[in-house]
Design a protein around this motif. Structure first.
Motif, mmCIF file in Angstrom:
data_model
loop_
_atom_site.group_PDB
_atom_site.id
_atom_site.type_symbol
_atom_site.label_atom_id
_atom_site.label_comp_id
_atom_site.label_asym_id
_atom_site.label_seq_id
_atom_site.Cartn_x
_atom_site.Cartn_y
_atom_site.Cartn_z
ATOM 1 N N PRO A 1 -16.622 29.058 -15.923
ATOM 2 C CA PRO A 1 -16.042 29.682 -14.740
ATOM 3 C C PRO A 1 -14.973 30.704 -15.124
ATOM 4 N N GLY A 2 -14.956 31.812 -14.425
ATOM 5 C CA GLY A 2 -13.948 32.827 -14.675
ATOM 6 C C GLY A 2 -14.446 34.189 -14.273
ATOM 7 N N GLY A 3 -13.633 35.197 -14.578
ATOM 8 C CA GLY A 3 -14.020 36.556 -14.247
ATOM 9 C C GLY A 3 -12.889 37.521 -14.485
ATOM 10 N N TRP B 1 -12.805 24.197 -7.334
ATOM 11 C CA TRP B 1 -11.851 23.260 -7.925
ATOM 12 C C TRP B 1 -10.507 23.930 -8.184
ATOM 13 N N SER B 2 -9.443 23.114 -8.092
ATOM 14 C CA SER B 2 -8.124 23.539 -8.561
ATOM 15 C C SER B 2 -7.972 23.054 -10.007
ATOM 16 N N ILE B 3 -7.110 23.744 -10.774
ATOM 17 C CA ILE B 3 -6.909 23.414 -12.182
ATOM 18 C C ILE B 3 -5.418 23.334 -12.494
ATOM 19 N N ALA B 4 -5.098 22.742 -13.648
ATOM 20 C CA ALA B 4 -3.711 22.646 -14.114
ATOM 21 C C ALA B 4 -3.668 22.815 -15.625
ATOM 22 N N SER B 5 -2.499 23.137 -16.123
ATOM 23 C CA SER B 5 -2.178 23.190 -17.559
ATOM 24 C C SER B 5 -3.088 24.094 -18.385
ATOM 25 N N TYR C 1 -11.646 33.041 -18.683
ATOM 26 C CA TYR C 1 -12.703 32.049 -18.499
ATOM 27 C C TYR C 1 -12.177 30.695 -18.954
ATOM 28 N N ALA C 2 -12.710 29.612 -18.379
ATOM 29 C CA ALA C 2 -12.125 28.295 -18.621
ATOM 30 C C ALA C 2 -13.117 27.262 -19.117
ATOM 31 N N LEU C 3 -12.676 26.539 -20.142
ATOM 32 C CA LEU C 3 -13.281 25.266 -20.523
ATOM 33 C C LEU C 3 -12.577 24.223 -19.669
ATOM 34 N N LEU D 1 -7.106 33.336 -13.558
ATOM 35 C CA LEU D 1 -7.873 32.154 -13.962
ATOM 36 C C LEU D 1 -7.949 31.144 -12.818
ATOM 37 N N HIS D 2 -6.806 30.846 -12.190
ATOM 38 C CA HIS D 2 -6.807 29.907 -11.055
ATOM 39 C C HIS D 2 -7.716 30.427 -9.936
#
Length: 148
Positions: free
Chosen positions: A46-48, A70-74, A22-24, A60-61
């Motif tokens: 967001p996550g699962g 959305w796309s994410i990085a780092s 899951y992501a902050l 995660l991505h």
């Protein structure tokens, strides 16, 4: 030991372990969240789940994209928690082992592809009060403390 949030496991009930990521997703003082509208409105990080053979970062991505568009990085792991819950979409009692990451939201590529999910930007302090489970609220509050 990993901290537990939420309900105490029920004696005699069998729980299936479900490992997830899951992501902050901060931007300024806001977090990118997902609202799952079915089976009932639930505000979430967001996550699962991590699919068999999938790495946590790949999951995660994928999950962030499916639930927010959305796309994410780092991504960087910041902690973990567990909770015992019923998952109606799978008709499953689960021990959810939730790994929390902080990542940068990069770009909205489109709407969420996961049915019944909406991407929402929310002030971090509000998210720390309104997220649907205690573990998500805990990590949002820790993130908010770092902003002060």
């Amino acid at each position: 030991m990993i901290r537990r949030f939420g309900e105490t496991p029920q004696s005699g009930r069998t729980y299936t372990r479900r490992v997830g990521v899951y992501a902050l997703l901060p931007r300024g003082r806001s977090l990118l969240l997902t609202c799952q509208t079915e089976p009932g409105p639930d505000l979430q990080l967001p996550g699962g789940g991590i699919d068999p053979g999938e790495s946590p970062i790949t999951a995660l991505h994928r999950e962030v994209f499916e639930e927010t568009g959305w796309s994410i990085a780092s991504p960087r792991r910041v902690g973990a928690f567990r909770r015992f819950t019923y998952m109606p979409e799978y008709d499953l009692w689960a021990e959810k082992l939730c790994h929390i990451y902080r990542a940068r939201p990069i770009r909205r590529l489109g709407p969420p592809s996961e049915p019944f999910h909406e991407a929402i930007w929310m002030d971090t302090a509000d998210a720390a009060q309104m997220l649907g489970n205690g573990g998500d609220r805990h990590f949002a509050a820790l993130h908010e403390q770092q902003l002060q």
